[in-house]
Each structure stands twice: as C-alpha cells, then as structure tokens.
Design a protein around this motif. Structure first.
Motif, short mmCIF file in Angstrom:
data_model
loop_
_atom_site.label_atom_id
_atom_site.label_comp_id
_atom_site.label_asym_id
_atom_site.label_seq_id
_atom_site.Cartn_x
_atom_site.Cartn_y
_atom_site.Cartn_z
N VAL A 275 0.84 -1.20 0.00
CA VAL A 275 0.00 0.00 0.00
C VAL A 275 0.88 1.25 0.00
CG1 VAL A 275 -1.66 1.34 1.35
CG2 VAL A 275 -1.97 -1.12 1.10
N MET A 276 2.03 1.18 0.67
CA MET A 276 2.95 2.31 0.70
C MET A 276 3.41 2.69 -0.71
SD MET A 276 3.70 3.75 3.66
CE MET A 276 5.36 4.38 3.43
N TYR A 277 3.87 1.69 -1.48
CA TYR A 277 4.36 2.04 -2.82
C TYR A 277 3.23 2.23 -3.81
CZ TYR A 277 3.92 -2.55 -5.22
OH TYR A 277 3.44 -3.69 -5.82
N ALA A 278 2.06 1.61 -3.55
CA ALA A 278 0.94 1.72 -4.49
C ALA A 278 0.11 2.97 -4.29
CB ALA A 278 0.04 0.48 -4.38
N VAL A 279 0.10 3.52 -3.07
CA VAL A 279 -0.76 4.66 -2.76
C VAL A 279 0.03 5.85 -2.22
CG1 VAL A 279 -2.78 5.44 -1.47
CG2 VAL A 279 -2.66 3.06 -2.23
N VAL A 280 0.85 5.60 -1.20
CA VAL A 280 1.54 6.70 -0.52
C VAL A 280 2.61 7.34 -1.39
CG1 VAL A 280 2.93 7.34 1.49
CG2 VAL A 280 1.07 5.68 1.74
N THR A 281 3.43 6.52 -2.06
CA THR A 281 4.50 7.09 -2.89
C THR A 281 3.98 7.99 -4.01
OG1 THR A 281 5.94 5.20 -2.40
CG2 THR A 281 6.51 6.53 -4.32
N PRO A 282 2.97 7.56 -4.80
CA PRO A 282 2.43 8.47 -5.82
C PRO A 282 1.84 9.75 -5.23
CG PRO A 282 1.74 6.23 -6.26
CD PRO A 282 2.36 6.21 -4.91
N MET A 283 1.29 9.66 -4.01
CA MET A 283 0.72 10.85 -3.37
C MET A 283 1.81 11.81 -2.91
SD MET A 283 -1.65 11.13 0.06
CE MET A 283 -0.27 10.72 1.13
N MET A 284 2.93 11.26 -2.43
CA MET A 284 4.00 12.09 -1.88
C MET A 284 4.87 12.73 -2.94
SD MET A 284 3.53 12.18 1.32
CE MET A 284 5.07 13.04 1.71
N ASN A 285 4.98 12.11 -4.11
CA ASN A 285 5.88 12.61 -5.15
C ASN A 285 5.69 14.09 -5.49
OD1 ASN A 285 7.14 10.17 -5.26
ND2 ASN A 285 6.32 9.55 -7.25
N PRO A 286 4.45 14.56 -5.72
CA PRO A 286 4.28 16.00 -6.03
C PRO A 286 4.77 16.91 -4.91
CG PRO A 286 2.30 14.78 -6.59
CD PRO A 286 3.16 13.84 -5.82
N PHE A 287 4.53 16.50 -3.66
CA PHE A 287 4.97 17.31 -2.53
C PHE A 287 6.49 17.33 -2.43
CE2 PHE A 287 0.68 15.93 -1.31
CZ PHE A 287 0.11 17.17 -0.99
N ILE A 288 7.11 16.17 -2.61
CA ILE A 288 8.56 16.09 -2.50
C ILE A 288 9.24 16.91 -3.58
CG2 ILE A 288 10.55 14.53 -2.63
CD1 ILE A 288 8.78 12.35 -1.41
N TYR A 289 8.71 16.81 -4.81
CA TYR A 289 9.36 17.52 -5.92
C TYR A 289 9.09 19.02 -5.93
CZ TYR A 289 11.21 13.44 -8.30
OH TYR A 289 11.94 12.33 -8.63
N SER A 290 8.02 19.45 -5.31
CA SER A 290 7.71 20.89 -5.33
C SER A 290 8.00 21.59 -4.01
CB SER A 290 6.23 21.09 -5.70
OG SER A 290 5.39 20.48 -4.73
N LEU A 291 8.34 20.81 -2.97
CA LEU A 291 8.51 21.38 -1.63
C LEU A 291 9.56 22.49 -1.59
CD1 LEU A 291 7.47 21.11 1.27
CD2 LEU A 291 9.33 19.49 1.71
N ARG A 292 10.75 22.22 -2.14
CA ARG A 292 11.83 23.20 -2.08
C ARG A 292 12.35 23.53 -3.47
NH1 ARG A 292 15.87 21.51 2.73
NH2 ARG A 292 16.48 23.66 2.38
N ASN A 293 11.49 23.41 -4.47
CA ASN A 293 11.88 23.67 -5.84
C ASN A 293 11.30 25.02 -6.27
OD1 ASN A 293 11.95 23.68 -8.76
ND2 ASN A 293 12.32 21.47 -8.68
#
Length: 312
Positions: A275-293
């Motif tokens: 569930v982590m890689y199927a749901v959480v990772t796709p959800m977190m990617n936009p936040f991680i890539y835009s957080l300090r960019n």
C-alpha cells in the motif's frame, strides 16, 4: 477455483485488509482522500510543466511523465478498491484481476525506469554540465522514455502470461485491496516454483540493475559536489537532486520489502508495504518535488494565478 474453469466467468473476492464495517469506512475515507490528493497533485505538476516554457528541459520532461505514470497507477487500483470498501459485492473477474495485475506490474516498472533516467539526467547536469545540452538532447530524452515504456510493457506482459498458467482452487477470497502478484500466488494449488523463480530473477534484474545505476550516479554526484569549494554552491547543487533522492529512497525501500523475499514469508506487514508504494509514494511525489523547488513554485503560482487574474 478449478483450473479448467479459469474464464471470464471466474471470480476472486477482494475482501480488503479488514472485514469490519467500521474499519472499512475509515479505510474508504482515507483512501478516497489520498486518491484525490494524488490526482490533483500530479495533475498540477503536469499542467505546470506543460504550460511553462521555462520548464521544458529534460529534468521536468521526465518529472511530468513520472506524474502521469503515478496518475495512471493509482487509477488502476484505488477506484475499484473504494467500490469494494462500500459495496457488498467485492467480486472481480479473473480477466479483470489479471488486467489489474498487468497494469500494476507495468506501471511500477515504468516508475522504476523513469527514476533511473532522472538519476542519469542529474548525473550529466552536475558532473558534465558543459555537455548537458548535447548529452540530454530532446531526441535522446524521447528515445529513453520510449525504451522505458517498451521494457515496462514487455515485463508486465511476461508476468501476466505466466500467471495465466497458474491453477487456482479452494478459496477464492483475497484478503487484500487489489490483485497483487504474491497474493495471487498464495492462492495457487499448482506449483508456483517456476513463476516465483522467474519473478525473483527478472525482478532482481529489472529493479536492482536500475538501482545500481542510480546508486553509481549518486556516488559520482557526491564526489563532484565535494570538490566544489563554496559551501553555498555545494548546497545549491545538491538541492537540485535532493527531491529525486527522497523519492528513490521511498520507492525502493517499500519495493524491496515486498518482492525480494520467499513467497512463504509474505505477510500482512508486506501488505502495508505494498500500500505504501501503491498509494503513498504516488501521493507524496508531487509534494517532495515541489517542496523546495523554486522553479516548480513559480510555475504552480503562475498556473494557479491565471484563473484569478482573469476574474480581475
């Protein structure tokens, strides 16, 4: 389910992680919220990159494709998951289960390969900046993306075809949220030795080889950064790949927990990891890539600001 009756009329029952109505309601709202956040977040990333010419460079080209893959990935599993959590009928056809499995395998593989190409992009940008424009030409970027798609489609097709040779019998109940390879193999009454061997062997190659390539890229990136005399320039240079490194760590960490292990040891903790890689990772990617960019901040600000500007 008798092997001779594996047809469009055969069904599995996706019972989910809990049969308690109260827990199912909690899971429904949790996964619905995560799905909406994932869809909106990744859609904004795609729109921001496509609408801003300043982001039409290889790094953001691959990021947009990663977001598209994540959108497709969660849409393959979560809507059916939400229906099952709210419905008394939790059945999925044999063909539907294999279709879901095919896209699951293909899209996870595609995520993996795109992350590897993005690591190569950061390696060239930091270690060979003078050759970046020629080394990461638009034609090469498209070629690399097509190669990622081709390998992903073939790998998904290989594992799905192998699954069609597995005989299922006895219980048709899947105590899981979607059709996942290891969960289906646990239901098999025919021998799974060959498919499990192929799964581990090909999985090790298709996932550990890119991981090794990514690791090598970052070792060289770190060496290059350490040679930079200015501390501020070191920080600025590393910040361009910190987001990617975070996503890679989350992605591979959960993936290795699930698949590189014996079939008989698969347990509920691995269901949580899936569930982590199927749901959480796709959800977190936009936040991680835009957080300090700052570039993404600017593009998202201009994108979201346009509707309000038109109202003025």
């Amino acid at each position: 389910m008798d092997g001779d009756n594996q047809s469009e009329n055969s069904q599995f029952l996706l019972l989910g992680m809990s049969e308690s109505p109260k827990q199912q309601r909690i899971l429904f709202w949790m996964f619905l919220s995560m799905y909406l956040v994932t869809v909106v977040g990744n859609a904004l990333i795609i729109l921001a990159i496509s609408s801003d010419s300043r982001l039409h460079i290889p790094m953001y080209f691959f990021l947009a494709n990663l977001s598209f893959t994540d959108l497709f990935f969660v849409t393959n599993t979560i809507p059916k998951m939400l229906v099952n959590l709210q419905s008394q009928n939790k059945a999925i056809t044999y063909a539907g289960c294999l279709t879901q499995l095919y896209f699951l395998v293909s899209l996870v593989t595609l995520d993996n390969l795109i992350l590897t190409v993005m690591a190569y992009d950061r390696y060239v940008a930091i270690c060979h900046p003078l050759h970046y424009v020629t080394a990461m030409s638009p034609g090469l970027c498209v070629l690399l993306l097509c190669l990622c798609w081709g390998l992903s489609v073939l790998y998904g097709l290989l594992l799905t075809l192998l699954m069609t040779r597995v005989t299922f019998c006895g219980s048709q109940k899947i105590h899981y949220l979607f059709c996942e390879m290891y969960v289906l193999l646990r239901l098999a009454c025919s021998s799974t030795h060959i498919i499990h061997t192929v799964l581990v062997a090909t999985g090790s190659f298709i996932f550990l080889t890119p991981l090794g390539f990514t690791t090598t890229s970052y070792v060289r990136i770190v060496r290059t950064i350490l040679q930079i005399p200015s501390a501020s320039k070191k920080y600025k240079t590393f910040s361009t790949c910190a987001s990617h490194l975070g996503v890679v760590s989350l992605f591979y960490g959960t993936l290795v927990m699930v698949y590189l292990q014996p079939l008989h040891s698969y347990s509920m903790k691995d269901s949580v990891a899936t569930v982590m890689y199927a749901v959480v990772t796709p959800m977190m990617n936009p936040f991680i890539y835009s957080l300090r960019n700052k570039d993404m901040h600017g593009a998202l600000g201009r994108l979201l600001g346009r509707p309000f500007q038109r109202l003025k």
